[in-house]
Design a protein around this motif. Structure first.
Motif, PDB file in Angstrom:
ATOM      1  N   MET A 124      19.411  39.039  42.210  1.00  0.00           N
ATOM      2  CA  MET A 124      20.770  39.265  42.684  1.00  0.00           C
ATOM      3  C   MET A 124      21.167  40.712  42.417  1.00  0.00           C
ATOM      4  SD  MET A 124      24.389  37.465  41.584  1.00  0.00           S
ATOM      5  CE  MET A 124      23.658  35.853  41.501  1.00  0.00           C
ATOM      6  N   THR A 125      21.753  41.338  43.427  1.00  0.00           N
ATOM      7  CA  THR A 125      22.212  42.713  43.256  1.00  0.00           C
ATOM      8  C   THR A 125      23.451  42.752  42.365  1.00  0.00           C
ATOM      9  OG1 THR A 125      23.569  42.571  45.255  1.00  0.00           O
ATOM     10  CG2 THR A 125      21.311  43.358  45.521  1.00  0.00           C
ATOM     11  N   SER A 126      23.726  43.940  41.843  1.00  0.00           N
ATOM     12  CA  SER A 126      24.875  44.093  40.951  1.00  0.00           C
ATOM     13  C   SER A 126      26.180  43.778  41.669  1.00  0.00           C
ATOM     14  CB  SER A 126      24.914  45.522  40.396  1.00  0.00           C
ATOM     15  OG  SER A 126      24.968  46.469  41.465  1.00  0.00           O
ATOM     16  N   LYS A 127      26.235  44.022  42.970  1.00  0.00           N
ATOM     17  CA  LYS A 127      27.448  43.743  43.745  1.00  0.00           C
ATOM     18  C   LYS A 127      27.783  42.261  43.695  1.00  0.00           C
ATOM     19  CE  LYS A 127      28.932  43.486  48.568  1.00  0.00           C
ATOM     20  NZ  LYS A 127      28.569  43.821  49.969  1.00  0.00           N
ATOM     21  N   TYR A 128      26.794  41.425  43.954  1.00  0.00           N
ATOM     22  CA  TYR A 128      27.040  39.984  43.973  1.00  0.00           C
ATOM     23  C   TYR A 128      27.161  39.419  42.559  1.00  0.00           C
ATOM     24  CZ  TYR A 128      26.377  39.747  48.995  1.00  0.00           C
ATOM     25  OH  TYR A 128      26.540  39.907  50.355  1.00  0.00           O
ATOM     26  N   LEU A 129      26.483  40.031  41.602  1.00  0.00           N
ATOM     27  CA  LEU A 129      26.617  39.591  40.226  1.00  0.00           C
ATOM     28  C   LEU A 129      28.034  39.823  39.716  1.00  0.00           C
ATOM     29  CD1 LEU A 129      25.250  38.469  37.691  1.00  0.00           C
ATOM     30  CD2 LEU A 129      24.639  40.824  37.074  1.00  0.00           C
ATOM     31  N   VAL A 130      28.587  40.989  40.007  1.00  0.00           N
ATOM     32  CA  VAL A 130      29.964  41.298  39.602  1.00  0.00           C
ATOM     33  C   VAL A 130      30.945  40.385  40.329  1.00  0.00           C
ATOM     34  CG1 VAL A 130      31.757  43.072  39.678  1.00  0.00           C
ATOM     35  CG2 VAL A 130      29.444  43.678  38.981  1.00  0.00           C
ATOM     36  N   ARG A 131      30.693  40.142  41.604  1.00  0.00           N
ATOM     37  CA  ARG A 131      31.566  39.250  42.371  1.00  0.00           C
ATOM     38  C   ARG A 131      31.537  37.835  41.795  1.00  0.00           C
ATOM     39  NH1 ARG A 131      30.677  39.344  48.726  1.00  0.00           N
ATOM     40  NH2 ARG A 131      31.227  41.525  48.286  1.00  0.00           N
ATOM     41  N   PHE A 132      30.347  37.362  41.470  1.00  0.00           N
ATOM     42  CA  PHE A 132      30.193  36.033  40.877  1.00  0.00           C
ATOM     43  C   PHE A 132      30.901  35.955  39.529  1.00  0.00           C
ATOM     44  CE2 PHE A 132      27.619  33.232  38.095  1.00  0.00           C
ATOM     45  CZ  PHE A 132      27.817  32.036  38.752  1.00  0.00           C
ATOM     46  N   TYR A 133      30.767  37.004  38.736  1.00  0.00           N
ATOM     47  CA  TYR A 133      31.373  37.039  37.409  1.00  0.00           C
ATOM     48  C   TYR A 133      32.895  36.992  37.488  1.00  0.00           C
ATOM     49  CZ  TYR A 133      32.749  39.004  32.888  1.00  0.00           C
ATOM     50  OH  TYR A 133      33.352  39.227  31.681  1.00  0.00           O
ATOM     51  N   PHE A 134      33.484  37.836  38.308  1.00  0.00           N
ATOM     52  CA  PHE A 134      34.942  37.933  38.339  1.00  0.00           C
ATOM     53  C   PHE A 134      35.575  36.743  39.061  1.00  0.00           C
ATOM     54  CE2 PHE A 134      34.185  42.414  37.294  1.00  0.00           C
ATOM     55  CZ  PHE A 134      35.125  42.568  36.293  1.00  0.00           C
ATOM     56  N   ARG A 135      34.905  36.177  40.025  1.00  0.00           N
ATOM     57  CA  ARG A 135      35.444  34.982  40.674  1.00  0.00           C
ATOM     58  C   ARG A 135      35.427  33.792  39.722  1.00  0.00           C
ATOM     59  NH1 ARG A 135      33.229  35.223  46.974  1.00  0.00           N
ATOM     60  NH2 ARG A 135      34.522  37.022  47.579  1.00  0.00           N
ATOM     61  N   THR A 136      34.427  33.750  38.864  1.00  0.00           N
ATOM     62  CA  THR A 136      34.394  32.698  37.841  1.00  0.00           C
ATOM     63  C   THR A 136      35.560  32.861  36.874  1.00  0.00           C
ATOM     64  OG1 THR A 136      31.975  32.623  37.995  1.00  0.00           O
ATOM     65  CG2 THR A 136      32.979  31.617  36.064  1.00  0.00           C
ATOM     66  N   LEU A 137      35.807  34.076  36.454  1.00  0.00           N
ATOM     67  CA  LEU A 137      36.949  34.333  35.571  1.00  0.00           C
ATOM     68  C   LEU A 137      38.271  33.979  36.250  1.00  0.00           C
ATOM     69  CD1 LEU A 137      36.010  37.782  33.960  1.00  0.00           C
ATOM     70  CD2 LEU A 137      35.727  35.507  32.982  1.00  0.00           C
ATOM     71  N   LEU A 138      38.403  34.357  37.507  1.00  0.00           N
ATOM     72  CA  LEU A 138      39.635  34.068  38.244  1.00  0.00           C
ATOM     73  C   LEU A 138      39.859  32.566  38.374  1.00  0.00           C
ATOM     74  CD1 LEU A 138      42.034  35.154  39.885  1.00  0.00           C
ATOM     75  CD2 LEU A 138      40.547  35.129  41.907  1.00  0.00           C
ATOM     76  N   LEU A 139      38.795  31.823  38.660  1.00  0.00           N
ATOM     77  CA  LEU A 139      38.916  30.371  38.768  1.00  0.00           C
ATOM     78  C   LEU A 139      39.371  29.759  37.444  1.00  0.00           C
ATOM     79  CD1 LEU A 139      38.457  27.765  40.412  1.00  0.00           C
ATOM     80  CD2 LEU A 139      36.104  27.763  39.539  1.00  0.00           C
ATOM     81  N   GLY A 140      38.778  30.223  36.335  1.00  0.00           N
ATOM     82  CA  GLY A 140      39.170  29.722  35.024  1.00  0.00           C
ATOM     83  C   GLY A 140      40.625  30.001  34.711  1.00  0.00           C
ATOM     84  N   MET A 141      41.092  31.174  35.058  1.00  0.00           N
ATOM     85  CA  MET A 141      42.487  31.532  34.797  1.00  0.00           C
ATOM     86  C   MET A 141      43.439  30.676  35.624  1.00  0.00           C
ATOM     87  SD  MET A 141      41.925  35.671  34.767  1.00  0.00           S
ATOM     88  CE  MET A 141      43.665  36.081  34.652  1.00  0.00           C
ATOM     89  N   ILE A 142      43.114  30.463  36.903  1.00  0.00           N
ATOM     90  CA  ILE A 142      44.003  29.700  37.781  1.00  0.00           C
ATOM     91  C   ILE A 142      44.093  28.244  37.328  1.00  0.00           C
ATOM     92  CG2 ILE A 142      44.263  28.802  40.122  1.00  0.00           C
ATOM     93  CD1 ILE A 142      43.089  31.450  41.131  1.00  0.00           C
ATOM     94  N   ILE A 143      42.945  27.629  37.053  1.00  0.00           N
ATOM     95  CA  ILE A 143      42.952  26.211  36.662  1.00  0.00           C
ATOM     96  C   ILE A 143      43.663  26.026  35.331  1.00  0.00           C
ATOM     97  CG2 ILE A 143      41.477  24.278  35.990  1.00  0.00           C
ATOM     98  CD1 ILE A 143      39.488  25.227  38.048  1.00  0.00           C
ATOM     99  N   THR A 144      43.418  26.914  34.380  1.00  0.00           N
ATOM    100  CA  THR A 144      44.099  26.811  33.088  1.00  0.00           C
ATOM    101  C   THR A 144      45.603  26.945  33.246  1.00  0.00           C
ATOM    102  OG1 THR A 144      42.174  27.754  31.976  1.00  0.00           O
ATOM    103  CG2 THR A 144      44.234  27.759  30.758  1.00  0.00           C
ATOM    104  N   ALA A 145      46.044  27.868  34.085  1.00  0.00           N
ATOM    105  CA  ALA A 145      47.481  28.057  34.303  1.00  0.00           C
ATOM    106  C   ALA A 145      48.106  26.818  34.942  1.00  0.00           C
ATOM    107  CB  ALA A 145      47.713  29.289  35.171  1.00  0.00           C
TER     108      ALA A 145
END
Length: 256
Positions: A1-22
């Motif tokens: 996986m390229t760094s572009k998709y790795l960063v996208r995967f990482y931050f979307r995971t964080l965003l999902l966690g924040m939204i569901i917790t809220a």
């Protein structure tokens, strides 16, 4: 996986966690935070919301650490235990389910004896684990990934939940368990799609990495070995056929 998709995967995971917790926290903490929104005290509500988002960021980070640990443990287990690894994973799943109930019940509910308030946690984790494992196994056609997926969804989720189970306040459990289950499911199901999208982009750009070249060489060597085996098997059949014909002729000549 390229760094572009790795960063996208990482931050979307964080965003999902924040939204569901809220979202979960605004339901479970209605009296403490959410009600301020309806009475016009937006500062109090915003302060609580920011705290929920920060907690969701923490949960998502814990989930990501557990996921990358799983990506290390699974191939290691396959290499060490080979055919026994699926059975070992099932045993660990059973142990994790028992531990999810026993740790919290022994600490907070043993004297009260109210089992129902403590058994719902492993039930939710197991049900979610079976659903996600079935979904993953259905998507991964040609490979059997049900047990590894169940192992990740139950065992690794249980490991990540242990620090939060030591708190008696059930609001902490709600905002932790639902976020962990959702984020773990997202990572397990979506990672192959990100890898596929990354490989597709590299092919479109004409970029070939060293790992891909090595994979192509291994694939070519495997195909060459397969052709050699088929050729040798054909020669064996021809030799056996010739031996059978010679024996038949000898027996016929002896009879004459």
């Amino acid at each position: 996986m390229t760094s572009k998709y790795l960063v996208r995967f990482y931050f979307r995971t964080l965003l999902l966690g924040m939204i569901i917790t809220a979202l979960v926290s605004m339901v479970t903490e209605y009296e403490n935070v959410t009600r301020y929104l309806f009475v016009g005290q937006f500062g109090e509500f915003l302060a609580g919301l920011i705290w929920f988002l920060g907690y969701g960021l923490l949960i998502a980070t814990v989930s990501q650490v557990a996921f990358f640990i799983y990506l290390f443990i699974h191939p290691l287990g396959m290499g060490l235990f080979r055919k026994l690894w699926p059975y070992i994973q099932l045993l660990l799943v059973i142990y994790a389910v028992f531990d999810l109930f026993y740790v919290r019940f022994y600490r907070f509910g043993k004297e009260a004896g109210d089992v129902i308030d403590y058994i719902w946690i492993p039930i939710i984790v197991v049900i979610a684990g079976f659903i996600v494992a079935w979904w993953k196994d259905r998507d991964a056609r040609g490979t059997q990934v049900f047990i590894p997926s169940l192992f990740y969804m139950v065992f690794m989720t249980s490991i990540a939940l242990i620090p939060f189970l030591n708190v008696e306040d059930t609001a902490w459990i709600y905002r932790s368990i639902f976020t962990l289950v959702a984020v773990n499911a997202f990572q397990l199901i979506m990672l192959p799609k990100y890898i596929e999208a990354s490989e597709q982009e590299k092919r479109e750009r004409g970029r070939v990495t060293k790992a891909e070249r090595n994979e192509e060489k291994r694939r070519a060597m495997a195909q060459s070995d397969e052709r050699q085996k088929q050729k040798e098997a054909g020669q064996v059949k021809v030799n056996n056929k010739m031996k059978y014909k010679n024996k038949t002729r000898q027996n016929t000549s002896k009879k004459k």
